[in-house]
Design a protein around this motif. Structure first.
Motif, PDB file in Angstrom:
ATOM      1  N   VAL A 137       0.833  -1.215   0.000  1.00 42.53           N
ATOM      2  CA  VAL A 137       0.000   0.000   0.000  1.00 42.53           C
ATOM      3  C   VAL A 137       0.865   1.261   0.000  1.00 42.53           C
ATOM      4  O   VAL A 137       0.373   2.363  -0.242  1.00 42.53           O
ATOM      5  N   SER A 140       0.243   3.034  -2.937  1.00 40.76           N
ATOM      6  CA  SER A 140      -0.947   3.890  -2.909  1.00 40.76           C
ATOM      7  C   SER A 140      -0.606   5.256  -2.330  1.00 40.76           C
ATOM      8  O   SER A 140      -1.057   6.292  -2.829  1.00 40.76           O
ATOM      9  N   SER A 143       1.318   7.160  -4.899  1.00 40.03           N
ATOM     10  CA  SER A 143       0.699   7.231  -6.227  1.00 40.03           C
ATOM     11  C   SER A 143       0.392   8.650  -6.729  1.00 40.03           C
ATOM     12  O   SER A 143       0.562   8.922  -7.921  1.00 40.03           O
ATOM     13  N   GLN A 149      -3.109   7.230  -9.251  1.00 40.35           N
ATOM     14  CA  GLN A 149      -4.098   7.005  -8.197  1.00 40.35           C
ATOM     15  C   GLN A 149      -4.983   5.791  -8.457  1.00 40.35           C
ATOM     16  O   GLN A 149      -5.388   5.109  -7.510  1.00 40.35           O
ATOM     17  N   GLY A 152      -3.151   2.953  -7.367  1.00 38.88           N
ATOM     18  CA  GLY A 152      -3.110   3.040  -5.915  1.00 38.88           C
ATOM     19  C   GLY A 152      -4.388   2.532  -5.271  1.00 38.88           C
ATOM     20  O   GLY A 152      -4.351   1.913  -4.201  1.00 38.88           O
ATOM     21  N   GLN A 153      -5.525   2.763  -5.924  1.00 36.03           N
ATOM     22  CA  GLN A 153      -6.801   2.287  -5.391  1.00 36.03           C
ATOM     23  C   GLN A 153      -6.876   0.768  -5.378  1.00 36.03           C
ATOM     24  O   GLN A 153      -7.318   0.161  -4.397  1.00 36.03           O
ATOM     25  N   PHE A 156      -4.621  -0.488  -2.682  1.00 31.57           N
ATOM     26  CA  PHE A 156      -5.228  -0.253  -1.372  1.00 31.57           C
ATOM     27  C   PHE A 156      -6.160  -1.404  -1.011  1.00 31.57           C
ATOM     28  O   PHE A 156      -6.106  -1.934   0.114  1.00 31.57           O
ATOM     29  N   GLY A 201      -2.914   5.288   2.588  1.00 28.21           N
ATOM     30  CA  GLY A 201      -3.095   4.952   1.175  1.00 28.21           C
ATOM     31  C   GLY A 201      -4.478   5.303   0.677  1.00 28.21           C
ATOM     32  O   GLY A 201      -4.647   5.724  -0.478  1.00 28.21           O
ATOM     33  N   TYR A 202      -5.458   5.145   1.544  1.00 30.29           N
ATOM     34  CA  TYR A 202      -6.849   5.474   1.187  1.00 30.29           C
ATOM     35  C   TYR A 202      -7.003   6.968   0.950  1.00 30.29           C
ATOM     36  O   TYR A 202      -7.587   7.399  -0.057  1.00 30.29           O
ATOM     37  N   SER A 205      -5.145   7.935  -2.409  1.00 31.50           N
ATOM     38  CA  SER A 205      -5.595   7.397  -3.692  1.00 31.50           C
ATOM     39  C   SER A 205      -7.033   7.733  -4.053  1.00 31.50           C
ATOM     40  O   SER A 205      -7.400   7.708  -5.230  1.00 31.50           O
TER      41      SER A 205
END
Length: 300
Positions: A137, A140, A143, A149, A152-153, A156, A201-202, A205
């Motif tokens: 992650v 992410s 990213s 991104q 990255g999603q 994640f 990461g959330y 991303s």
């Protein structure tokens, strides 16, 4: 210098990762602070690369130990974070380092899975398993610097699912079997890293965030923080081991993850803890390596 490189413990890559991440955490205090920390991270990483090239058997030896094998993943994680330093200077080079780190991490996931999951043994399960599967992650988190991104999603979700799947297994291991060896005890601090890394990461991303996911991860961060701090108090009397690197990145990434939550003074407190632990472990490593190399000189 040759002795220093030869004896450099692979877990020091966790310190390199924490320094690179802390540079981004402290960026509001100036680019000088950020690049100083990033430079220290790069120096440690360069020394590790020299060690791997000069003594390739260290990789084989590392993979034979599930704790060290898991920590190896902090190497590509560091590459991915350092790529955010390079991207403003050269997008091509930065993106190249980003994908190099991601590629190495995916390779490590495959090798680790074959060696330790397909030949499952609960006694070989450690919190370092989180580093291998959830650590990706980091891609992410990095990213946005490369306009990746969407990738990255996906990563994640892989990391979050891995965290949810591994959590009960690792908890069972440490509760039922317990970790008795002193060198492995510091790895318990890694429990703080997965929910924090996933949340960081959330936020990085996704432009639109789900309150349930944010709350879920936030609760696990706070619970893990309390658990880790209490555990650290319980093992305060053990001597220094290279595995002390586990006390660094979890707190740094937690400070990064909790900053957008605006939960009272939680992030400033964790930031203070992160700076304290990273500084302590870095200085401890310097003393450890100085003593080790000095003993070798006296013996010769």
């Amino acid at each position: 210098m040759v002795k220093l490189i030869k004896e450099l413990p692979i877990p020091v890559s966790g310190v390199a990762l924490s320094l690179a991440a802390m540079g981004n955490l402290l960026r509001p205090y100036g680019e000088g602070v950020r690049y100083s920390l990033g430079s220290l991270s790069l120096i440690i990483l360069a020394m590790l690369i020299i060690k791997i090239v000069s003594y390739p058997k260290c990789l084989e030896q590392g993979f034979s130990n599930p704790v060290v094998a898991g920590v190896m993943a902090t190497f590509p994680m560091t590459l991915m974070i350092l790529s955010t330093y390079i991207a403003p200077l050269s997008s091509v080079v930065g993106k190249g380092i980003y994908f190099l780190g991601l590629g190495i991490h995916v390779f490590l996931i495959v090798v680790f899975t074959i060696k330790y999951l397909l030949n499952f043994d609960i006694k070989k399960v450690f919190p370092t398993h989180f580093i291998v599967y959830v650590g990706v992650v980091c891609a992410s988190v990095a990213s946005p610097a490369h306009g990746m991104q969407i990738l990255g999603q996906y990563l994640f979700w892989f990391g979050l699912v891995s965290y949810v799947a591994l959590l009960p297994i690792v908890i069972y291991r440490v509760a039922k079997e317990k970790i008795n060896a002193d060198p492995a005890k510091p790895t318990m601090a890694i429990f703080l890293a997965p929910p924090s890394l996933c949340l960081a990461g959330y936020f990085s991303s996704f432009a639109t965030r789900n309150a349930y996911i944010t709350s879920f991860l936030g609760v696990f961060i706070v619970a893990s923080l309390v658990f880790v701090l209490l555990y650290m108090v319980s093992i305060r009397s053990i001597g220094f081991y290279p595995s002390f690197s586990a006390f660094t990145f979890p707190f740094v990434i937690s400070a990064i993850a909790t900053k957008p939550l605006n939960i009272w003074i939680l992030s400033p407190i964790i930031t203070f803890l992160a700076i304290t632990f990273v500084t302590f472990v870095l200085l401890s490593y310097i003393r450890f390596m100085t003593k080790l190399t000095s003993q070798e000189v006296l013996q010769n």
